[in-house]
Motif scaffolding. Structure first.
Motif, PDB file in Angstrom:
ATOM      1  N   ASP A 355       0.800  -1.264  -0.190  1.00 59.07           N
ATOM      2  CA  ASP A 355      -0.223   0.032  -0.003  1.00 59.07           C
ATOM      3  C   ASP A 355       0.636   1.276  -0.129  1.00 59.07           C
ATOM      4  O   ASP A 355       0.493   2.262  -0.438  1.00 59.07           O
ATOM      5  N   ASP A 356       2.077   1.136   0.519  1.00 60.36           N
ATOM      6  CA  ASP A 356       2.714   2.339   0.656  1.00 60.36           C
ATOM      7  C   ASP A 356       4.202   2.053   0.351  1.00 60.36           C
ATOM      8  O   ASP A 356       4.713   1.080   0.521  1.00 60.36           O
ATOM      9  N   HIS A 357       4.887   2.977   0.045  1.00 56.26           N
ATOM     10  CA  HIS A 357       6.321   3.021  -0.332  1.00 56.26           C
ATOM     11  C   HIS A 357       7.387   2.377   0.740  1.00 56.26           C
ATOM     12  O   HIS A 357       8.268   1.553   0.573  1.00 56.26           O
ATOM     13  N   THR A 358       7.101   2.703   1.929  1.00 49.06           N
ATOM     14  CA  THR A 358       7.925   2.271   3.248  1.00 49.06           C
ATOM     15  C   THR A 358       7.738   0.847   3.392  1.00 49.06           C
ATOM     16  O   THR A 358       8.691   0.299   3.596  1.00 49.06           O
ATOM     17  N   THR A 359       6.658   0.372   3.392  1.00 50.04           N
ATOM     18  CA  THR A 359       6.584  -1.166   3.284  1.00 50.04           C
ATOM     19  C   THR A 359       7.025  -2.032   2.255  1.00 50.04           C
ATOM     20  O   THR A 359       7.759  -2.914   2.419  1.00 50.04           O
ATOM     21  N   ALA A 360       6.857  -1.488   0.963  1.00 51.49           N
ATOM     22  CA  ALA A 360       7.517  -2.095   0.039  1.00 51.49           C
ATOM     23  C   ALA A 360       9.103  -2.081   0.072  1.00 51.49           C
ATOM     24  O   ALA A 360       9.905  -3.124  -0.263  1.00 51.49           O
ATOM     25  N   ILE A 361       9.495  -0.903   0.225  1.00 51.54           N
ATOM     26  CA  ILE A 361      11.200  -0.940   0.466  1.00 51.54           C
ATOM     27  C   ILE A 361      11.445  -1.810   1.599  1.00 51.54           C
ATOM     28  O   ILE A 361      12.650  -2.577   1.591  1.00 51.54           O
ATOM     29  N   ARG A 362      10.847  -1.740   2.812  1.00 56.79           N
ATOM     30  CA  ARG A 362      11.101  -2.740   3.680  1.00 56.79           C
ATOM     31  C   ARG A 362      11.423  -4.223   3.410  1.00 56.79           C
ATOM     32  O   ARG A 362      12.184  -4.977   3.722  1.00 56.79           O
ATOM     33  N   PHE A 363      10.267  -4.557   2.560  1.00 63.22           N
ATOM     34  CA  PHE A 363       9.903  -5.779   2.247  1.00 63.22           C
ATOM     35  C   PHE A 363      11.049  -6.341   1.323  1.00 63.22           C
ATOM     36  O   PHE A 363      11.695  -7.220   1.396  1.00 63.22           O
ATOM     37  N   ALA A 364      11.409  -5.346   0.377  1.00 64.29           N
ATOM     38  CA  ALA A 364      12.574  -5.260  -0.729  1.00 64.29           C
ATOM     39  C   ALA A 364      13.950  -5.614   0.055  1.00 64.29           C
ATOM     40  O   ALA A 364      14.538  -6.604  -0.394  1.00 64.29           O
ATOM     41  N   VAL A 365      14.145  -5.015   1.036  1.00 66.64           N
ATOM     42  CA  VAL A 365      15.402  -5.174   1.636  1.00 66.64           C
ATOM     43  C   VAL A 365      15.479  -6.440   2.433  1.00 66.64           C
ATOM     44  O   VAL A 365      16.410  -7.203   2.390  1.00 66.64           O
ATOM     45  N   PHE A 366      14.404  -6.828   3.237  1.00 67.70           N
ATOM     46  CA  PHE A 366      14.479  -8.248   3.973  1.00 67.70           C
ATOM     47  C   PHE A 366      14.453  -9.304   2.852  1.00 67.70           C
ATOM     48  O   PHE A 366      15.048 -10.480   3.011  1.00 67.70           O
ATOM     49  N   HIS A 367      13.680  -9.240   1.629  1.00 63.71           N
ATOM     50  CA  HIS A 367      13.731 -10.326   0.699  1.00 63.71           C
ATOM     51  C   HIS A 367      15.179 -10.399  -0.031  1.00 63.71           C
ATOM     52  O   HIS A 367      15.632 -11.575  -0.196  1.00 63.71           O
ATOM     53  N   ILE A 368      15.671  -9.367  -0.292  1.00 63.64           N
ATOM     54  CA  ILE A 368      17.146  -9.386  -0.719  1.00 63.64           C
ATOM     55  C   ILE A 368      18.257 -10.129   0.031  1.00 63.64           C
ATOM     56  O   ILE A 368      18.852 -10.822  -0.169  1.00 63.64           O
ATOM     57  N   CYS A 369      17.951  -9.562   1.471  1.00 65.21           N
ATOM     58  CA  CYS A 369      18.894 -10.181   2.621  1.00 65.21           C
ATOM     59  C   CYS A 369      18.710 -11.875   2.544  1.00 65.21           C
ATOM     60  O   CYS A 369      19.445 -12.377   2.752  1.00 65.21           O
ATOM     61  N   THR A 370      17.175 -12.185   2.480  1.00 62.07           N
ATOM     62  CA  THR A 370      17.076 -13.542   2.306  1.00 62.07           C
ATOM     63  C   THR A 370      17.768 -14.325   1.473  1.00 62.07           C
ATOM     64  O   THR A 370      18.444 -15.437   1.661  1.00 62.07           O
ATOM     65  N   LEU A 371      17.831 -13.938  -0.046  1.00 62.76           N
ATOM     66  CA  LEU A 371      18.712 -14.385  -0.949  1.00 62.76           C
ATOM     67  C   LEU A 371      20.012 -14.449  -0.650  1.00 62.76           C
ATOM     68  O   LEU A 371      20.780 -15.484  -0.973  1.00 62.76           O
ATOM     69  N   LEU A 372      20.616 -13.319  -0.234  1.00 59.86           N
ATOM     70  CA  LEU A 372      22.007 -13.171   0.189  1.00 59.86           C
ATOM     71  C   LEU A 372      22.590 -14.187   1.155  1.00 59.86           C
ATOM     72  O   LEU A 372      23.433 -15.026   0.619  1.00 59.86           O
ATOM     73  N   ILE A 373      21.743 -14.253   2.229  1.00 60.45           N
ATOM     74  CA  ILE A 373      22.150 -15.269   3.391  1.00 60.45           C
ATOM     75  C   ILE A 373      22.101 -16.736   2.531  1.00 60.45           C
ATOM     76  O   ILE A 373      22.882 -17.475   2.973  1.00 60.45           O
ATOM     77  N   THR A 374      20.928 -16.950   2.151  1.00 60.08           N
ATOM     78  CA  THR A 374      20.903 -18.346   1.496  1.00 60.08           C
ATOM     79  C   THR A 374      22.122 -18.602   0.159  1.00 60.08           C
ATOM     80  O   THR A 374      22.646 -19.743   0.457  1.00 60.08           O
ATOM     81  N   ILE A 375      22.471 -17.803  -0.489  1.00 57.09           N
ATOM     82  CA  ILE A 375      23.337 -18.030  -1.649  1.00 57.09           C
ATOM     83  C   ILE A 375      24.885 -18.163  -0.686  1.00 57.09           C
ATOM     84  O   ILE A 375      25.612 -18.954  -0.925  1.00 57.09           O
ATOM     85  N   THR A 376      25.104 -17.085   0.094  1.00 53.12           N
ATOM     86  CA  THR A 376      26.361 -17.099   0.904  1.00 53.12           C
ATOM     87  C   THR A 376      26.612 -18.463   1.581  1.00 53.12           C
ATOM     88  O   THR A 376      27.569 -19.030   1.450  1.00 53.12           O
ATOM     89  N   LEU A 377      25.561 -19.021   2.399  1.00 53.17           N
ATOM     90  CA  LEU A 377      25.775 -20.032   3.276  1.00 53.17           C
ATOM     91  C   LEU A 377      25.736 -21.359   2.219  1.00 53.17           C
ATOM     92  O   LEU A 377      26.493 -22.285   2.510  1.00 53.17           O
ATOM     93  N   SER A 378      24.916 -21.415   1.339  1.00 55.19           N
ATOM     94  CA  SER A 378      25.109 -22.472   0.220  1.00 55.19           C
ATOM     95  C   SER A 378      26.523 -22.702  -0.264  1.00 55.19           C
ATOM     96  O   SER A 378      27.100 -23.685  -0.592  1.00 55.19           O
ATOM     97  N   LEU A 379      26.982 -21.410  -0.643  1.00 55.66           N
ATOM     98  CA  LEU A 379      28.289 -21.490  -1.353  1.00 55.66           C
ATOM     99  C   LEU A 379      29.448 -21.806  -0.301  1.00 55.66           C
ATOM    100  O   LEU A 379      30.389 -22.766  -0.584  1.00 55.66           O
ATOM    101  N   SER A 380      29.307 -21.379   0.771  1.00 54.84           N
ATOM    102  CA  SER A 380      30.436 -21.652   2.023  1.00 54.84           C
ATOM    103  C   SER A 380      30.189 -23.044   2.204  1.00 54.84           C
ATOM    104  O   SER A 380      31.356 -23.827   2.277  1.00 54.84           O
ATOM    105  N   MET A 381      28.894 -23.688   2.552  1.00 56.80           N
ATOM    106  CA  MET A 381      29.071 -25.146   2.691  1.00 56.80           C
ATOM    107  C   MET A 381      29.484 -26.035   1.696  1.00 56.80           C
ATOM    108  O   MET A 381      29.997 -27.091   1.739  1.00 56.80           O
TER     109      MET A 381
END
Length: 418
Positions: A355-381
């Motif tokens: 509904d608003d830009h603040t919620t969208a930006i917050r979700f995008a940041v968390f969503h990108i962090c989710t992918l970064l953590i997943t790929i980083t841990l998978s590559l490391s392992m």
């Protein structure tokens, strides 16, 4: 006379399997209990059990027959798949129940915990597809244990640090498994792989068995994607089933069309059909919680099949020549790229509904962090596991003995008669 094959694994495989299974029995004897205090009516039980069987068919029959496409590696492809799946499932039940053991003193086991454990095992089966035929069963067991440990750790990090929903975190198994396997095959790269291994080929018979595995996967994928959807909302579960089926149908048609267009002779490529027709199911599984309309699922299925088929046609050989990644089952094109596409679709669809830009930006940041953590841990392992497997103690098969059942299986009709 039959050639001399790999040294006996008697003093490596047998002790490892017996030690693991004895340890599992001891842990299950003292630390687990069947969750029987929850009242479940017969209809609900049959429904959950049916979903459990669907996932079981996918993991055992689907992935098992899928790995039989190599002309002299059919027994190993199906047999080792079963061995890895059951070991990984037992291990995943224990790891997923650590929190319950800490707070309640026991690991509670029910059908849902078995389903989650088998989905964790599926991530390990995706990973071993990248090194299929170039490893021995000792390697595969170690890969399963470490990959499942890393995947469950990734789930815990996402749910603890980013408050990710359990469904969203576990459906990242395609991305985690693909990048784990890709890093594994890069670490274990063998010189000369660019000329293909001597026995790395398929024929019509093995291709037919592999197609049977694809049919099982394709048929039961809607259950795989919807099994963990909140049962209190039947509309959501129905939506997940319909979205998955539509995406699968569209991806099958699209994969066939792109396969013909990309073929020099204008013919269907059986490997494309086997590896890319369920790309839509992978992508929708990752983005499922953000899909609300049928056309969204169909668009995702179309794009996923397009990316997967083109990636399989051109990316596999370039990964081998440019980055020295010999990906046997092309898990990057089959699971990695559709998974990333599903992640991207989830991001766009969720932002569109904000509904608003603040919620969208917050979700995008968390969503990108989710992918970064997943790929980083998978590559490391993947790096850690690959370095462990390079140890000569595990008796890595030589190039001439790769992709051959006789290195590990006893065939009386081929025995040497003295």
């Amino acid at each position: 006379m039959a050639p001399q094959y790999a040294p006996s694994l008697r003093f490596r495989l047998a002790p490892l399997l017996l030690f693991l299974q004895t340890g599992f029995i001891v842990i299950y004897a003292f630390c687990t209990e069947i969750e029987s205090n929850v009242k479940v009516d017969a209809i609900t039980f049959r429904s959950v059990y049916s979903e459990f069987q669907d996932v079981n068919v996918m993991v055992i029959l689907g992935f098992g027959f899928l790995c039989t496409f190599l002309v002299r590696y059919g027994f190993s492809g199906a047999g080792f798949n079963l061995l890895v799946a059951v070991v990984a499932t037992q291990w995943a039940v224990i790891l997923n129940g650590i929190e319950s053991w800490y707070y309640r003193g026991k690991i509670r086991i029910n059908l849902r915990s078995l389903i989650v454990a088998e989905m964790c095992a599926a991530s390990a089966l995706i990973s071993i597809g990248a090194v299929l035929g170039k490893t021995n069963p000792v390697h595969l067991i170690l890969i399963a244990l470490l990959e499942v440990s890393g995947f469950i750790l990734n789930e815990w990090l996402l749910q603890t640090l980013l408050s990710a929903q359990p469904l969203n975190s576990i459906m990242l198994l395609h991305i985690f498994g693909a990048f784990f396997g890709l890093m594994l095959t890069w670490i274990l790269y063998r010189k000369g792989s660019e000329q293909r291994f001597e026995k790395e080929k398929f024929d019509r018979k093995t291709g037919l068995f592999s197609m049977l595995g694809i049919v099982f996967l394709w048929m039961f994928w809607p259950s795989f994607n919807s099994v963990l959807v909140d049962s209190h909302g039947p509309g959501k579960k129905l939506g997940a089933v319909l979205s998955t089926y539509l995406a699968l149908a569209v991806s099958a048609v699209t994969a066939a069309g792109v396969s013909v267009l990309s073929s020099p002779k204008g013919k269907l490529n059986p490997i494309h059909m086997q590896s890319c027709i369920f790309a839509g199911g992978v992508a929708v599984g990752v983005s499922m919680s953000a899909i609300h309309q049928p056309w969204e699922a169909m668009t995702i299925g179309f794009t996923a099949a397009l990316v997967s088929t083109i990636g399989f046609r051109y990316l596999k050989i370039h990964m081998l020549l440019a980055f020295e990644c010999h990906d046997t089952c092309a898990v990057l094109s089959t699971h990695g790229l559709p998974g990333l596409l599903g992640w991207l679709a989830h991001l766009f669809l969720q932002i569109k509904d904000c509904d608003d830009h603040t919620t969208a930006i917050r979700f995008a940041v968390f969503h990108i962090c989710t992918l970064l953590i997943t790929i980083t841990l998978s590559l490391s392992m993947g790096i850690v596991t690959g370095l462990l497997l390079k140890w000569n103690f595990w008796r890595t098969p030589q190039n001439k003995k790769c992709f051959d059942d006789q290195a590990f299986w006893e065939f009386p009709n081929l025995a040497v008669h003295k």
